[in-house]
Every structure is written in structure tokens, then in C-alpha cells.
Design a protein around this motif. Structure first.
Motif, PDB file in Angstrom:
ATOM      1  N   THR A 112     -10.561 -30.135 -30.516  1.00  0.00           N
ATOM      2  CA  THR A 112     -11.380 -31.156 -31.175  1.00  0.00           C
ATOM      3  C   THR A 112     -12.222 -30.621 -32.322  1.00  0.00           C
ATOM      4  N   TYR A 168     -12.637 -32.542 -36.028  1.00  0.00           N
ATOM      5  CA  TYR A 168     -13.740 -33.489 -36.175  1.00  0.00           C
ATOM      6  C   TYR A 168     -15.105 -32.805 -36.283  1.00  0.00           C
ATOM      7  N   GLN A 207     -17.094 -31.161 -34.459  1.00  0.00           N
ATOM      8  CA  GLN A 207     -18.135 -31.385 -33.460  1.00  0.00           C
ATOM      9  C   GLN A 207     -18.621 -30.031 -32.964  1.00  0.00           C
ATOM     10  N   CYS A 252     -23.459 -36.006 -30.453  1.00  0.00           N
ATOM     11  CA  CYS A 252     -22.792 -36.464 -29.214  1.00  0.00           C
ATOM     12  C   CYS A 252     -22.272 -35.295 -28.379  1.00  0.00           C
ATOM     13  N   GLY A 268      -7.960 -37.715 -32.154  1.00  0.00           N
ATOM     14  CA  GLY A 268      -8.578 -39.031 -32.013  1.00  0.00           C
ATOM     15  C   GLY A 268     -10.065 -38.896 -32.232  1.00  0.00           C
ATOM     16  N   VAL A 269     -10.630 -39.788 -33.029  1.00  0.00           N
ATOM     17  CA  VAL A 269     -12.037 -39.655 -33.422  1.00  0.00           C
ATOM     18  C   VAL A 269     -12.937 -40.192 -32.309  1.00  0.00           C
ATOM     19  N   HIS A 270     -13.336 -39.298 -31.445  1.00  0.00           N
ATOM     20  CA  HIS A 270     -14.279 -39.634 -30.384  1.00  0.00           C
ATOM     21  C   HIS A 270     -14.923 -38.339 -29.912  1.00  0.00           C
ATOM     22  N   ALA A 271     -16.035 -38.462 -29.208  1.00  0.00           N
ATOM     23  CA  ALA A 271     -16.738 -37.273 -28.719  1.00  0.00           C
ATOM     24  C   ALA A 271     -15.854 -36.501 -27.747  1.00  0.00           C
ATOM     25  N   THR A 306     -14.742 -34.013 -24.566  1.00  0.00           N
ATOM     26  CA  THR A 306     -14.986 -34.082 -23.120  1.00  0.00           C
ATOM     27  C   THR A 306     -15.209 -32.697 -22.515  1.00  0.00           C
TER      28      THR A 306
END
Length: 352
Positions: A58, A62, A64, A100, A146-149, A151
Motif C-alpha cells: 500500500t 498511496y 500512507q 488514517c 485500491g484507494v483506502h486506508a 489494514t
């Protein structure tokens, strides 16, 4: 907390004048992992080593990820001294909320850091101007597009013995005032210490370096009018005896050295203002002979005098391109507290 012994230890630097910044790393690091539904787990001190990541991880896609920077010192008594570490981990959790990322247990990571420093105490340089740089970081490690926080996450602390951040040491820096590129917006991530902020700043920094400048001085993204910060430092101006620093509006990193300077200045009777300051106000003060000093503050450089700024093709010299008296006092005071040469009346230093 688990400790994993290294099979072979590295050779430590013998010439502290050639450390540079962030080029050499110690034998060990502190790590722990996070998984949704499990929380943070598996805290350990292990050998500093490369870690393999899947190309779909990730953080690669993205951005993060967040990090911090602080320093440890060792004085002639052999004391290990860490400057305001609790402030760094408080700020890391504020960055985590914005990005996030799950918050860390500040007490646990402080304990992990202190144990790591005790193990690596012989890596802490002692020459003037040197320190052991501490880099805590968190990155999203789950494998998914996929653009999400994320896990899953990895928290780590790595250590690096360092010299001066700038090759020229305390010689005044040259800044290019950037009036095209922008770094951060109010409502964006400027107040978080996240990895994307630094990627965004690279183009302007590279162009400034080609022109012979040390850093970029950023203006606000909305009007390109108000001074914000330098790429690695918060900014201060001394105008007609008043010490002015841009107020924290959400697009500026709340620096710990910045905070320390404000507290020191106020405690010693200086007039300090945290407010919006336009680049035009700075230039007008310089033209009127009222721009007494300018300096940047940050963990890496501590205090860095500014000797010249270029804006729209014109050079503006500050204090005859010399370090000012307030700049020098702040540098001497903060480094004195960090190393133990001066009394720590603010209780900023943790001794190990």
C-alpha cells in the motif's frame, strides 16, 4: 520486549568529522507490527537489515506513511540525553490521525527507543555538532491496490550517527523564495509529517540547488503571499527587534525546535509574534534596514542562520550575510541544553 542478537556487528565510524547526514546506520532497530483486529504487536529490537516488500504494498502506491526526527547526545560524563522525545511521539500520533494510520502507544515506543539507545550507546558521536539521529516511521504494509486506508502497518525506529545537516555547517544559508510551486494547503497534509509532503517539495528543491541555493522558502498555496516554512525548517524573522514566525494555520509543520525557541525567547523577555507575515513585509523591512536577522529551526539543523534570500530574481542580504545575535543565542542555548553544557531549567531532556 524481545531482543534478537545480530550475528555480526558493524565497524563504527572512526572519523566523526566525516559522518555527513543520514548515510551511516547502527546495528539495531526497534520494530513492531499492526493488524486490524489485533492492534500493535510483536515489539522487538532486532538487527538493522533490509526488509522485503511486495510491489503491491500500500505505501508504494498511496503514500500512507509518516515519520519523525529527533536526536540523542552523549556528553563527557557518558550520559545519553534525548531532547523532548515525548513531543515527537505526540506529533506522530497527530500525523497518524490525519493519515488514517492507527495511533501508537507513546509510552511503549518511548521505552523501546530508550532500550535501543542503551544498546547502541557506543554509536553516539561526541564531537561538537554531532549527534545520533533517530528516525521513527510508520508505513502501510498490506498488499492490495485500491484507494483506502491500510489494514497492516510497520512501525520502526532506525538510528544514524550524524554531523551537520548542511555541509557548510553554521555558515548562513541561501534561500530561494518559491512563487510558482506549492507545498501544502490549508486542509491538506502540511501540518502532518507525512512522506508525501517531502516528495511534493523535491522539484522546487532540485531547481533551487541547481541555482546554488540551500533550500526553498515556501509561500502559501492560496495567494503565494505569506511566508510558510523552509523544506526542512520552520522560519523566523527578527524585524525591528520583534521575533516573528508564521502562525500555524494547518499547512505548516508544528516544529518541536520551533516550539522550544518560542518558549525560550518568551522566557527571556523577547517580543515574539506568531502571525501571518507576507514576503512583501520581509522585503520592505530589509529595504528599510529593519530586517535584523532571519533563521530556520528544525531537528536536523537545530538553528540555521539565513544570509540571503532571492525573490523574483532579486537578492536580499540579511545582516551582512552573518549570523545574528539572537540566532547565535538560540543555537548556543538549545545545543547547550541538549548536551548538558547548560542547565535544563525547562525539563526538556530525558537522561538515560
Amino acid at each position: 520486549m524481545k531482543f534478537i542478537q545480530a550475528d555480526v556487528l558493524k565497524q563504527k565510524p572512526t572519523d566523526e568529522s566525516k559522518l555527513g547526514f543520514g548515510k551511516i546506520f547502527t546495528d539495531y532497530m526497534f520494530t513492531m507490527k499492526y493488524k486490524v483486529g489485533q492492534g500493535w504487536y510483536d515489539a522487538q529490537i532486532e538487527p538493522h537489515r533490509p526488509i522485503a516488500f511486495d510491489l503491491a504494498t500500500t505505501v508504494f502506491h498511496y503514500a500512507q506513511g509518516i515519520f519523525e526526527g529527533l536526536k540523542a547526545f552523549k556528553n563527557e560524563k557518558g550520559e545519553i540525553r534525548v531532547f523532548r522525545p515525548e513531543e515527537n511521539f505526540k506529533r506522530m500520533n497527530r500525523s497518524a490521525v490525519r493519515m488514517c494510520i492507527p495511533e501508537i502507544d507513546e509510552k511503549l515506543v518511548l521505552e523501546g527507543l530508550f532500550e535501543l539507545l542503551k544498546i547502541e550507546k557506543d554509536w553516539i558521536p561526541t564531537s561538537p555538532g554531532t549527534a545520533l539521529y533517530i528516525r521513527p516511521s510508520i508505513v502501510a504494509t498490506n498488499v492490495a491496490l485500491g484507494v483506502h486506508a491500510g489494514t497492516e502497518y510497520l512501525f520502526f525506529i532506525i538510528l544514524s550517527p550524524v554531523g551537520s545537516y548542511y555541509a557548510h555547517g553554521l555558515a548562513p544559508t541561501r534561500l530561494l523564495v518559491e512563487d510558482f510551486y506549492t507545498r501544502a494547503t490549508v486542509g491538506g497534509t502540511g501540518e502532518a509529517k507525512c512522506i508525501a509532503n517531502y516528495a511534493v517539495s523535491l522539484r522546487a528543491g532540485e531547481e533551487a540547488a541547481k541555482k546554488g541555493f540551500d533550500q526553498v522558502l515556501w509561500l502559501d498555496a492560496n495567494e503565494k503571499k505569506y511566508v510558510e516554512e523552509v523544506g526542512s525548517m520552520n522560519m523566523f524573522f527578527v524585524i525591528d527587534g520583534e521575533v516573528i514566525t508564521p502562525m500555524l494555520t494547518g499547512s505548516i509543520l508544528p516544529g518541536i525546535t520551533r516550539k522550544s525557541c518560542i518558549e525560550l525567547l518568551k522566557a527571556n523577555g523577547y517580543k515574539v509574534s506568531e502571525r501571518k507575515i507576507s514576503i512583501d513585509e520581509v522585503i520592505e523591512a530589509q529595504a528599510a534596514g529593519k530586517l535584523d536577522e532571519a533563521f530556520g529551526t528544525g531537528t536536523a539543523a537545530v538553528i540555521s542562520p539565513v544570509g540571503m534570500m532571492e525573490y523574483k530574481g532579486r537578492d536580499y542580504v540579511v545582516n551582512n550575510n552573518e549570523m545574528g545575535k539572537i540566532t547565535k543565542w538560540l543555537y548556543d542555548t538549545i545545543t547547550g541544553i541538549q548536551t548538558g553544557r547548560l542547565a535544563d531549567t525547562h525539563n526538556w531532556v530525558v537522561k538515560l
